[in-house]
Design a protein around this motif. Structure first.
Motif, PDB file in Angstrom:
ATOM      1  N   MET A   1      10.024   7.673  -3.823  1.00 45.43           N
ATOM      2  CA  MET A   1      10.949   8.121  -3.571  1.00 45.43           C
ATOM      3  C   MET A   1      10.868   9.571  -3.184  1.00 45.43           C
ATOM      4  O   MET A   1      10.980  10.452  -2.147  1.00 45.43           O
ATOM      5  CB  MET A   1      12.099   8.064  -4.370  1.00 45.43           C
ATOM      6  CG  MET A   1      12.652   7.059  -3.762  1.00 45.43           C
ATOM      7  SD  MET A   1      12.760   5.267  -2.351  1.00 45.43           S
ATOM      8  CE  MET A   1      12.961   4.239  -3.370  1.00 45.43           C
ATOM      9  N   ASP A   2       9.968  10.597  -4.077  1.00 47.61           N
ATOM     10  CA  ASP A   2       9.713  12.152  -4.110  1.00 47.61           C
ATOM     11  C   ASP A   2       8.863  12.773  -3.008  1.00 47.61           C
ATOM     12  O   ASP A   2       8.802  12.931  -2.293  1.00 47.61           O
ATOM     13  CB  ASP A   2       9.360  12.419  -4.873  1.00 47.61           C
ATOM     14  CG  ASP A   2      10.744  12.695  -6.174  1.00 47.61           C
ATOM     15  OD1 ASP A   2      11.951  13.041  -5.282  1.00 47.61           O
ATOM     16  OD2 ASP A   2      10.719  13.590  -7.335  1.00 47.61           O
ATOM     17  N   LEU A   3       7.786  11.848  -3.117  1.00 47.33           N
ATOM     18  CA  LEU A   3       6.350  11.382  -2.337  1.00 47.33           C
ATOM     19  C   LEU A   3       6.476  10.921  -0.860  1.00 47.33           C
ATOM     20  O   LEU A   3       5.985  11.314   0.038  1.00 47.33           O
ATOM     21  CB  LEU A   3       5.484  10.600  -2.812  1.00 47.33           C
ATOM     22  CG  LEU A   3       4.771  11.130  -3.865  1.00 47.33           C
ATOM     23  CD1 LEU A   3       3.516  10.045  -4.554  1.00 47.33           C
ATOM     24  CD2 LEU A   3       3.869  12.094  -4.096  1.00 47.33           C
ATOM     25  N   GLU A   4       7.766  10.117  -0.787  1.00 47.63           N
ATOM     26  CA  GLU A   4       8.334   9.651   0.564  1.00 47.63           C
ATOM     27  C   GLU A   4       8.334  10.870   1.240  1.00 47.63           C
ATOM     28  O   GLU A   4       8.552  10.993   2.499  1.00 47.63           O
ATOM     29  CB  GLU A   4       9.207   8.403   0.742  1.00 47.63           C
ATOM     30  CG  GLU A   4       9.463   7.711   1.878  1.00 47.63           C
ATOM     31  CD  GLU A   4      10.657   7.067   1.781  1.00 47.63           C
ATOM     32  OE1 GLU A   4      11.301   6.644   1.239  1.00 47.63           O
ATOM     33  OE2 GLU A   4      10.527   5.733   3.025  1.00 47.63           O
ATOM     34  N   GLN A   5       9.518  11.946   0.532  1.00 48.41           N
ATOM     35  CA  GLN A   5      10.438  13.154   1.081  1.00 48.41           C
ATOM     36  C   GLN A   5       9.021  13.627   1.581  1.00 48.41           C
ATOM     37  O   GLN A   5       9.253  14.559   2.472  1.00 48.41           O
ATOM     38  CB  GLN A   5      11.348  12.818   0.227  1.00 48.41           C
ATOM     39  CG  GLN A   5      12.337  13.155  -0.387  1.00 48.41           C
ATOM     40  CD  GLN A   5      13.154  12.187   1.382  1.00 48.41           C
ATOM     41  OE1 GLN A   5      13.389  13.349   1.924  1.00 48.41           O
ATOM     42  NE2 GLN A   5      13.475  10.546   1.951  1.00 48.41           N
TER      43      GLN A   5
ATOM     44  N   ASN B   1       2.474  -3.497  -6.038  1.00 49.50           N
ATOM     45  CA  ASN B   1       1.897  -3.735  -4.346  1.00 49.50           C
ATOM     46  C   ASN B   1       2.182  -2.704  -2.920  1.00 49.50           C
ATOM     47  O   ASN B   1       3.712  -3.211  -2.914  1.00 49.50           O
ATOM     48  CB  ASN B   1       1.782  -5.593  -4.212  1.00 49.50           C
ATOM     49  CG  ASN B   1       1.780  -5.755  -2.740  1.00 49.50           C
ATOM     50  OD1 ASN B   1       1.040  -5.171  -1.993  1.00 49.50           O
ATOM     51  ND2 ASN B   1       1.689  -6.977  -2.345  1.00 49.50           N
ATOM     52  N   LEU B   2       1.504  -1.987  -2.604  1.00 49.88           N
ATOM     53  CA  LEU B   2       2.442  -1.135  -1.892  1.00 49.88           C
ATOM     54  C   LEU B   2       2.094  -1.662  -0.729  1.00 49.88           C
ATOM     55  O   LEU B   2       1.203  -0.749  -0.023  1.00 49.88           O
ATOM     56  CB  LEU B   2       2.142   0.297  -1.688  1.00 49.88           C
ATOM     57  CG  LEU B   2       1.829   1.086  -3.929  1.00 49.88           C
ATOM     58  CD1 LEU B   2       1.653   2.136  -3.543  1.00 49.88           C
ATOM     59  CD2 LEU B   2       3.661   0.750  -4.581  1.00 49.88           C
TER      60      LEU B   2
ATOM     61  N   ALA C   1      10.436   1.412   0.823  1.00 51.97           N
ATOM     62  CA  ALA C   1       9.789   2.803   0.893  1.00 51.97           C
ATOM     63  C   ALA C   1       8.291   3.122   2.038  1.00 51.97           C
ATOM     64  O   ALA C   1       7.670   2.284   1.953  1.00 51.97           O
ATOM     65  CB  ALA C   1       9.325   3.710  -0.336  1.00 51.97           C
ATOM     66  N   MET C   2       8.148   4.136   2.347  1.00 48.38           N
ATOM     67  CA  MET C   2       7.177   4.311   3.506  1.00 48.38           C
ATOM     68  C   MET C   2       6.818   3.265   4.144  1.00 48.38           C
ATOM     69  O   MET C   2       5.421   2.821   4.881  1.00 48.38           O
ATOM     70  CB  MET C   2       5.532   4.923   1.993  1.00 48.38           C
ATOM     71  CG  MET C   2       5.881   5.874   1.508  1.00 48.38           C
ATOM     72  SD  MET C   2       4.186   6.181   0.851  1.00 48.38           S
ATOM     73  CE  MET C   2       5.183   8.146  -0.462  1.00 48.38           C
ATOM     74  N   ASP C   3       8.000   3.065   4.242  1.00 49.57           N
ATOM     75  CA  ASP C   3       8.071   1.774   6.263  1.00 49.57           C
ATOM     76  C   ASP C   3       7.529   0.551   5.573  1.00 49.57           C
ATOM     77  O   ASP C   3       6.964  -0.629   6.601  1.00 49.57           O
ATOM     78  CB  ASP C   3       6.718   2.483   6.672  1.00 49.57           C
ATOM     79  CG  ASP C   3       7.884   2.169   8.742  1.00 49.57           C
ATOM     80  OD1 ASP C   3       8.914   1.792   8.596  1.00 49.57           O
ATOM     81  OD2 ASP C   3       7.223   2.388   9.038  1.00 49.57           O
TER      82      ASP C   3
END
Ligand code: ADP
Ligand code: MG
Length: 344
Positions: free
Chosen positions: A61-65, A193-194, A35-37
């Motif tokens: 996933m919500d925050l990515e949107q 780890n994002l 997510a978020m690339d």
């Protein structure tokens, strides 16, 4: 327009080193998310770990949107297309923008989320890299000023011709949101780890500290060292994370200096920030990278609620005294510890 001839991206190079937990009654749940690339990994220990990780994945996933700059219907997409009109947005967007605005002020403008038009001109948003002409950059810089962003209640407004992007802060904010979910599920031990942003909750299940690797900027597949931490974020910004080499042979990276509109080149190749709030550490890592060595040290001395590890472009390691005892070197290089009460 000059074309880039090589591109390197590495979003997963700062891997946490985890020691497996043995003989522990709690369940461990781990999940990989893209997510978020970037690649993300979530790991939680506790009776409710499975539900916590599932809820965390959904929240990411919500925050990515909500945050995606390339999505016309996301909060950021709508703000950027509003031609100066106020836009009603989610509480998350208002909150992350308030953190960004605060860091823009605290860093004397080094963090500037309204640099988006300039980032776009360099192709950092699409991967179609180019080196913009000086006059193109100076024209775009007229529309970059975070003090013109207003974010309050449920409304955000930016001037016409302005555009913002949350690349410098979104992952840290998302990490905080994930940790909130972990706490709600009584998880006492977690590490996420994002894409190189590591955040930890509590200690490892065996009660010892987490070990987090710091990438070697000159060899991003290997580690410069590790830090032992509990309950905090370890967030790095580096010039090796996303860059291209122009046909002039120069390396151009994705963190821009708002003063010049060009890649920030103020003596640092990597900045790791260690602190309690992911959003703040993420914003800080980008801001300090732009500030450069001296301003970064002054910034740390004036605020003091975080620790940092800097790698300078001439190959020196500089770390603040609150993290030095928790750092283990994996690579031999000159190292200096900075203290609060000394001359720079
Ligand atoms: P990464 O996302 O690679 O972990 P950062 O947190 O430092 O690294 O964020 C870099 C991103 O922030 C860039 O890709 C871009 O979207 C944005 N950006 C670049 N320069 C600045 C700046 N001076 N202020 C705010 N955002 C920036
Ligand atoms: Mg950042």
């Amino acid at each position: 327009m000059r074309k880039a001839f090589s591109v390197v991206m590495s979003g997963i190079c700062m891997m946490p080193l985890l020691t497996a937990c043995t003989n522990h009654a709690d369940t461990m749940k781990s999940a990989d998310v893209f997510a978020m690339d970037t690649y993300m990994n979530l790991k939680a220990y506790g009776r409710d770990a499975e539900a916590a990780v599932a809820e965390a994945e959904a929240r990411i996933m919500d925050l990515e949107q909500v945050f995606a700059v390339t999505n016309e219907t996301s909060d950021i997409g709508r703000i950027n297309r509003a031609n100066g009109a106020p836009v009603t947005v989610s509480a998350d967007t208002v909150s992350v923008l308030q953190t960004a605005r605060q860091m823009a002020a605290e860093s004397g403008g080094a963090l500037c989320i309204s640099l988006y038009p300039v980032l776009r001109a360099w192709g950092f948003t699409t991967g179609e890299y180019r080196i913009p002409a000086d006059n193109e950059i100076s024209n775009l810089l007229k529309y970059c000023d975070d003090t013109k962003i207003s974010a309050a209640d449920d409304t955000v407004q930016i001037p016409n011709n302005y555009a913002i992007d949350l690349g410098a802060v979104a992952k840290g904010y998302t990490g905080d949101a994930v940790m909130e979910i972990m706490r709600e599920h009584q998880i006492s031990s977690a590490i996420i780890n994002l894409g190189g942003n590591v955040q930890t909750l509590g200690s490892k299940p065996d009660g010892t500290a987490w070990t987090v690797g710091i990438t070697d900027p000159s060899a991003p597949d290997s580690l410069l060292g590790t830090v032992c931490v509990t309950d905090c974020a370890v967030i790095t910004s580096g010039n090796y994370e996303r860059y291209f080499t122009g046909d002039d042979g120069q390396k151009y990276w994705h963190i821009l200096d708002p003063e010049t509109g060009c890649p920030a080149d103020n003596g640092l190749v990597s900045v790791t920030v260690i602190g309690s709030c992911g959003a703040r550490c993420d914003a800080l890592s980008t801001a300090l990278f732009v500030e450069g060595t001296e301003r970064a040290v002054q910034h740390w001395r004036s605020v003091g609620d975080f620790e940092m590890i800097l790698v300078t472009s001439d190959g020196e390691l500089l770390m603040t005294d609150g993290i030095a005892a928790d750092y283990t070197a994996k690579k031999d290089m000159p190292c200096r510890v900075v203290h609060h009460n000394e001359e720079p």
